[in-house]
Design a protein around this motif. Structure first.
Motif, PDB file in Angstrom:
ATOM      1  N   LEU A   1      32.093  34.562  30.318  1.00  0.00           N
ATOM      2  CA  LEU A   1      31.456  33.190  30.094  1.00  0.00           C
ATOM      3  C   LEU A   1      30.025  33.338  30.199  1.00  0.00           C
ATOM      4  CD1 LEU A   1      31.854  29.949  30.086  1.00  0.00           C
ATOM      5  CD2 LEU A   1      31.934  30.083  32.162  1.00  0.00           C
ATOM      6  N   VAL A   2      29.288  32.745  29.199  1.00  0.00           N
ATOM      7  CA  VAL A   2      27.787  32.816  29.184  1.00  0.00           C
ATOM      8  C   VAL A   2      27.361  31.485  29.135  1.00  0.00           C
ATOM      9  CG1 VAL A   2      25.907  33.355  27.989  1.00  0.00           C
ATOM     10  CG2 VAL A   2      27.861  34.931  27.964  1.00  0.00           C
ATOM     11  N   LYS A   3      26.825  31.078  30.073  1.00  0.00           N
ATOM     12  CA  LYS A   3      26.156  29.579  29.933  1.00  0.00           C
ATOM     13  C   LYS A   3      24.636  29.614  29.628  1.00  0.00           C
ATOM     14  CE  LYS A   3      29.263  27.753  33.320  1.00  0.00           C
ATOM     15  NZ  LYS A   3      29.447  27.123  34.741  1.00  0.00           N
ATOM     16  N   TYR A   4      24.436  28.963  28.829  1.00  0.00           N
ATOM     17  CA  TYR A   4      22.898  28.873  28.447  1.00  0.00           C
ATOM     18  C   TYR A   4      22.175  27.405  28.852  1.00  0.00           C
ATOM     19  CZ  TYR A   4      18.747  28.778  25.080  1.00  0.00           C
ATOM     20  OH  TYR A   4      17.665  28.406  24.492  1.00  0.00           O
ATOM     21  N   ARG A   5      21.202  27.365  29.521  1.00  0.00           N
ATOM     22  CA  ARG A   5      20.921  26.069  30.116  1.00  0.00           C
ATOM     23  C   ARG A   5      19.113  26.137  29.769  1.00  0.00           C
ATOM     24  NH1 ARG A   5      22.007  27.367  34.846  1.00  0.00           N
ATOM     25  NH2 ARG A   5      23.906  26.360  34.546  1.00  0.00           N
ATOM     26  N   VAL A   6      18.528  24.941  29.134  1.00  0.00           N
ATOM     27  CA  VAL A   6      17.243  24.795  28.781  1.00  0.00           C
ATOM     28  C   VAL A   6      16.891  23.434  29.862  1.00  0.00           C
ATOM     29  CG1 VAL A   6      15.509  24.360  27.192  1.00  0.00           C
ATOM     30  CG2 VAL A   6      17.460  25.679  26.786  1.00  0.00           C
ATOM     31  N   ILE A   7      15.889  23.767  30.514  1.00  0.00           N
ATOM     32  CA  ILE A   7      15.535  22.634  31.514  1.00  0.00           C
ATOM     33  C   ILE A   7      14.109  22.372  30.988  1.00  0.00           C
ATOM     34  CG2 ILE A   7      14.600  22.068  33.993  1.00  0.00           C
ATOM     35  CD1 ILE A   7      16.681  24.524  34.686  1.00  0.00           C
ATOM     36  N   LYS A   8      14.008  21.003  30.479  1.00  0.00           N
ATOM     37  CA  LYS A   8      12.733  20.547  29.924  1.00  0.00           C
ATOM     38  C   LYS A   8      11.930  19.530  30.668  1.00  0.00           C
ATOM     39  CE  LYS A   8      15.084  20.770  25.361  1.00  0.00           C
ATOM     40  NZ  LYS A   8      15.543  20.027  24.127  1.00  0.00           N
TER      41      LYS A   8
ATOM     42  N   PRO B   1      16.261  38.748  37.540  1.00  0.00           N
ATOM     43  CA  PRO B   1      17.340  38.148  37.419  1.00  0.00           C
ATOM     44  C   PRO B   1      18.098  38.295  38.843  1.00  0.00           C
ATOM     45  CG  PRO B   1      17.575  40.442  36.605  1.00  0.00           C
ATOM     46  CD  PRO B   1      15.985  40.143  36.937  1.00  0.00           C
ATOM     47  N   LYS B   2      19.238  37.433  39.069  1.00  0.00           N
ATOM     48  CA  LYS B   2      19.856  37.356  40.224  1.00  0.00           C
ATOM     49  C   LYS B   2      21.259  37.987  39.812  1.00  0.00           C
ATOM     50  CE  LYS B   2      17.919  33.190  42.222  1.00  0.00           C
ATOM     51  NZ  LYS B   2      17.005  33.719  43.213  1.00  0.00           N
ATOM     52  N   GLY B   3      21.652  38.984  40.823  1.00  0.00           N
ATOM     53  CA  GLY B   3      23.068  39.492  40.844  1.00  0.00           C
ATOM     54  C   GLY B   3      24.062  38.787  41.672  1.00  0.00           C
ATOM     55  N   PRO B   4      25.169  39.219  41.775  1.00  0.00           N
ATOM     56  CA  PRO B   4      26.471  38.879  42.594  1.00  0.00           C
ATOM     57  C   PRO B   4      25.750  38.368  43.948  1.00  0.00           C
ATOM     58  CG  PRO B   4      27.103  40.604  41.404  1.00  0.00           C
ATOM     59  CD  PRO B   4      25.597  40.578  41.215  1.00  0.00           C
TER      60      PRO B   4
ATOM     61  N   ASP C   1      29.851  35.809  42.974  1.00  0.00           N
ATOM     62  CA  ASP C   1      30.652  37.088  42.430  1.00  0.00           C
ATOM     63  C   ASP C   1      30.751  37.119  40.904  1.00  0.00           C
ATOM     64  OD1 ASP C   1      31.237  37.854  45.037  1.00  0.00           O
ATOM     65  OD2 ASP C   1      33.031  36.951  45.275  1.00  0.00           O
ATOM     66  N   LYS C   2      30.842  38.175  40.630  1.00  0.00           N
ATOM     67  CA  LYS C   2      30.947  38.368  39.131  1.00  0.00           C
ATOM     68  C   LYS C   2      30.048  37.950  38.048  1.00  0.00           C
ATOM     69  CE  LYS C   2      35.066  36.633  39.422  1.00  0.00           C
ATOM     70  NZ  LYS C   2      36.536  36.144  38.847  1.00  0.00           N
ATOM     71  N   LYS C   3      28.754  37.578  38.618  1.00  0.00           N
ATOM     72  CA  LYS C   3      27.638  37.044  37.598  1.00  0.00           C
ATOM     73  C   LYS C   3      26.516  37.349  37.865  1.00  0.00           C
ATOM     74  CE  LYS C   3      28.490  32.437  39.051  1.00  0.00           C
ATOM     75  NZ  LYS C   3      28.314  31.240  39.086  1.00  0.00           N
TER      76      LYS C   3
ATOM     77  N   VAL D   1      20.161  31.825  31.588  1.00  0.00           N
ATOM     78  CA  VAL D   1      21.319  32.564  30.994  1.00  0.00           C
ATOM     79  C   VAL D   1      22.135  33.084  32.128  1.00  0.00           C
ATOM     80  CG1 VAL D   1      22.277  34.272  29.121  1.00  0.00           C
ATOM     81  CG2 VAL D   1      20.173  32.929  28.729  1.00  0.00           C
ATOM     82  N   GLU D   2      23.123  32.473  32.164  1.00  0.00           N
ATOM     83  CA  GLU D   2      24.279  32.997  33.212  1.00  0.00           C
ATOM     84  C   GLU D   2      25.401  33.691  32.662  1.00  0.00           C
ATOM     85  OE1 GLU D   2      27.444  30.534  35.957  1.00  0.00           O
ATOM     86  OE2 GLU D   2      25.372  30.022  36.287  1.00  0.00           O
ATOM     87  N   VAL D   3      25.599  35.010  33.109  1.00  0.00           N
ATOM     88  CA  VAL D   3      26.616  35.792  32.558  1.00  0.00           C
ATOM     89  C   VAL D   3      27.533  35.930  33.581  1.00  0.00           C
ATOM     90  CG1 VAL D   3      27.432  37.922  31.227  1.00  0.00           C
ATOM     91  CG2 VAL D   3      25.007  36.879  30.920  1.00  0.00           C
ATOM     92  N   GLN D   4      28.824  35.779  33.265  1.00  0.00           N
ATOM     93  CA  GLN D   4      29.916  35.959  34.312  1.00  0.00           C
ATOM     94  C   GLN D   4      31.221  36.643  33.626  1.00  0.00           C
ATOM     95  OE1 GLN D   4      31.444  32.367  36.409  1.00  0.00           O
ATOM     96  NE2 GLN D   4      32.515  33.513  37.922  1.00  0.00           N
ATOM     97  N   PHE D   5      31.710  37.622  34.256  1.00  0.00           N
ATOM     98  CA  PHE D   5      32.910  38.310  33.940  1.00  0.00           C
ATOM     99  C   PHE D   5      34.117  37.580  34.743  1.00  0.00           C
ATOM    100  CE2 PHE D   5      29.664  41.632  33.549  1.00  0.00           C
ATOM    101  CZ  PHE D   5      29.894  41.874  32.030  1.00  0.00           C
TER     102      PHE D   5
END
Length: 162
Positions: A8-15, A92-95, A100-102, A154-158
């Protein structure tokens, strides 16, 4: 029966406008298009083979004005206007920090950076078209203007199947 691990990939833009703390808009969407070159780079890293990591020194978020649909065989941004920005402090930030998993990648684009239509985004292991791109997302986030600061995340989660 075969079950697939998904992502699951979440894409966020904060304006926000320069000088203002509170955002005037937060635009979030969900996607799932990893590029072959990015998947191969991740496997090389897992296997301890030579590869540039997607770490705080090398990871970039790239934005562009391309509207060509995502395809795993692409090698990054497709548009004419493109801008790559290194990670914000602490990313970047890891788990351990993101959960977990992102992993979470974040870049802050200043008032005079990437002032064009944001139609695509990538996470790359370098700040140019020569870098390897983990993913590419096509999603219109509007047109950034001078005097605005946009944060791309961009947040990537398995995920295992449910």
């Amino acid at each position: 029966m075969s079950q697939k691990i998904s992502t699951l990939v979440k894409y966020r833009v904060i304006k926000r406008r320069v000088g203002e703390q509170k955002p005037y808009s937060i635009d979030e969407s969900e996607h799932n298009c990893f590029l072959i070159e990015g998947m191969n780079a991740m496997w090389n890293l897992i296997l301890g083979l030579t590869e540039t990591p997607f770490n705080s020194s090398n990871a970039y978020i790239g934005v562009g004005d391309g509207t060509t649909a995502e395809n795993e065989s692409q090698t990054g941004l497709q548009g004419t206007n493109k801008y790559y920005k290194g990670m914000a402090s602490g990313y970047p930030k890891g788990p351990a920090d993101a959960g977990d998993k992102k992993a979470v990648f974040r870049s802050v684009f200043g008032a005079n950076e990437a002032n064009f239509a944001w139609n695509e985004v990538t996470v790359a292991n370098g700040g140019s078209d020569a870098a390897k791109n983990m993913l590419r997302i096509v999603a219109s986030k509007g047109t950034k203007s001078s005097g605005e600061e946009w944060t791309a995340e961009v947040e990537v989660q398995f995920q295992n199947p449910t």
